[in-house]
Design a protein around this motif. Structure first.
Motif, PDB file in Angstrom:
ATOM      1  N   SER A   1       6.066   2.944   0.022  1.00  0.00           N
ATOM      2  CA  SER A   1       5.329   1.705  -0.186  1.00  0.00           C
ATOM      3  C   SER A   1       5.566   0.849   1.038  1.00  0.00           C
ATOM      4  O   SER A   1       6.708   0.610   1.419  1.00  0.00           O
ATOM      5  CB  SER A   1       5.842   0.973  -1.428  1.00  0.00           C
ATOM      6  OG  SER A   1       5.607   1.726  -2.579  1.00  0.00           O
TER       7      SER A   1
ATOM      8  N   ILE B   1      -8.984  -3.505   5.961  1.00  0.00           N
ATOM      9  CA  ILE B   1      -8.356  -4.130   4.792  1.00  0.00           C
ATOM     10  C   ILE B   1      -9.334  -5.152   4.260  1.00  0.00           C
ATOM     11  O   ILE B   1      -9.684  -6.107   4.956  1.00  0.00           O
ATOM     12  CB  ILE B   1      -7.021  -4.810   5.166  1.00  0.00           C
ATOM     13  CG1 ILE B   1      -6.066  -3.808   5.800  1.00  0.00           C
ATOM     14  CG2 ILE B   1      -6.398  -5.451   3.923  1.00  0.00           C
ATOM     15  CD1 ILE B   1      -4.811  -4.444   6.384  1.00  0.00           C
TER      16      ILE B   1
ATOM     17  N   SER C   1      -4.504  -5.242  -5.481  1.00  0.00           N
ATOM     18  CA  SER C   1      -4.167  -4.594  -4.218  1.00  0.00           C
ATOM     19  C   SER C   1      -5.368  -3.813  -3.695  1.00  0.00           C
ATOM     20  O   SER C   1      -5.273  -2.644  -3.385  1.00  0.00           O
ATOM     21  CB  SER C   1      -2.957  -3.678  -4.387  1.00  0.00           C
ATOM     22  OG  SER C   1      -3.241  -2.692  -5.348  1.00  0.00           O
TER      23      SER C   1
ATOM     24  N   ILE D   1       0.852  -1.180   0.000  1.00  0.00           N
ATOM     25  CA  ILE D   1       0.000   0.000   0.000  1.00  0.00           C
ATOM     26  C   ILE D   1       0.891   1.235   0.000  1.00  0.00           C
ATOM     27  O   ILE D   1       2.057   1.162   0.390  1.00  0.00           O
ATOM     28  CB  ILE D   1      -0.956   0.040   1.221  1.00  0.00           C
ATOM     29  CG1 ILE D   1      -0.175   0.085   2.539  1.00  0.00           C
ATOM     30  CG2 ILE D   1      -1.935  -1.113   1.177  1.00  0.00           C
ATOM     31  CD1 ILE D   1      -1.026   0.376   3.755  1.00  0.00           C
TER      32      ILE D   1
END
Length: 155
Positions: A74, A112, A131, A11
Motif C-alpha cells: 500500500s 489520478i 480511493s 493505492i
C-alpha cells in the motif's frame, strides 16, 4: 493541473522482483509529467511516498540474491492530487553491490482522478474519501511504447 492537499489516500502497488539484489525500495511521485518527455529527479523529490502500514518511506527486500519475490504494498499518495499525467518512480538501492551505490529505477506514467463528492456543496472533503483513481502505464506489455531500460548509477 495537480492540486496538493493535506490528507492522503492509499493505492495498491505490486512489485515483481525477478532477480533480487537486496537493498531497499523507495517510491516517489512527479506531478508535472508529460507523456514521452523526461522529468527531472527534483520533481520526484517533491513527493516521497510513505508505505502504508509501515509508517516508513522504504521497504527492505528480504529474499536471497538472485531470487524472485512479489511484493504487494500500500503506497500513500498525497490526498487531493489529481493529474492527467503523473509519473510514479520506484528506486531499488541494491545491497549486493556495496560498497558501490547501485540503483535500479522503474517509472510508470499514471493518471489520478479525484472526486467532486464532499459533505456539503463546495464544502470540505468527506472524512473517508473514495480511493478512486485510474492507473495507466507505458511499462506494461503490449502497451505500444518502447521497452523500458535500466541504468546503473555509481558514486
Amino acid at each position: 493541473m495537480c492540486e496538493p492537499a493535506e490528507r492522503k489516500q492509499t493505492i495498491q502497488v505490486q512489485v515483481n522482483v525477478t532477480n533480487s539484489h537486496g537493498g531497499k525500495l523507495r517510491f516517489k511521485l512527479c506531478t508535472k509529467g508529460r507523456l514521452n518527455r523526461p522529468v527531472k529527479q527534483s520533481c520526484f523529490d517533491e513527493y516521497p511516498l510513505t508505505i502504508g502500514g509501515r509508517n516508513s518511506k522504504v521497504v527492505q527486500l528480504t529474499t536471497p540474491y538472485g531470487s524472485s519475490e512479489v511484493l504487494n504494498l500500500s503506497v500513500k499518495l498525497p490526498f487531493g492530487i489529481t493529474c492527467k499525467h503523473c509519473v510514479l518512480q520506484m528506486t531499488n538501492t541494491a545491497k549486493e553491490f556495496e560498497p558501490s551505490a547501485v540503483m535500479f529505477r522503474n517509472c510508470a506514467d499514471i493518471a489520478i482522478k479525484g472526486t467532486a463528492k464532499t459533505s456539503m456543496a463546495g464544502g470540505p472533503p468527506l472524512e473517508q474519501p473514495p480511493s478512486a483513481f485510474d492507473l495507466h502505464t507505458r511499462s506494461g506489455f503490449g502497451s505500444g511504447y518502447e521497452e523500458q531500460k535500466q541504468y546503473r548509477f555509481y558514486d
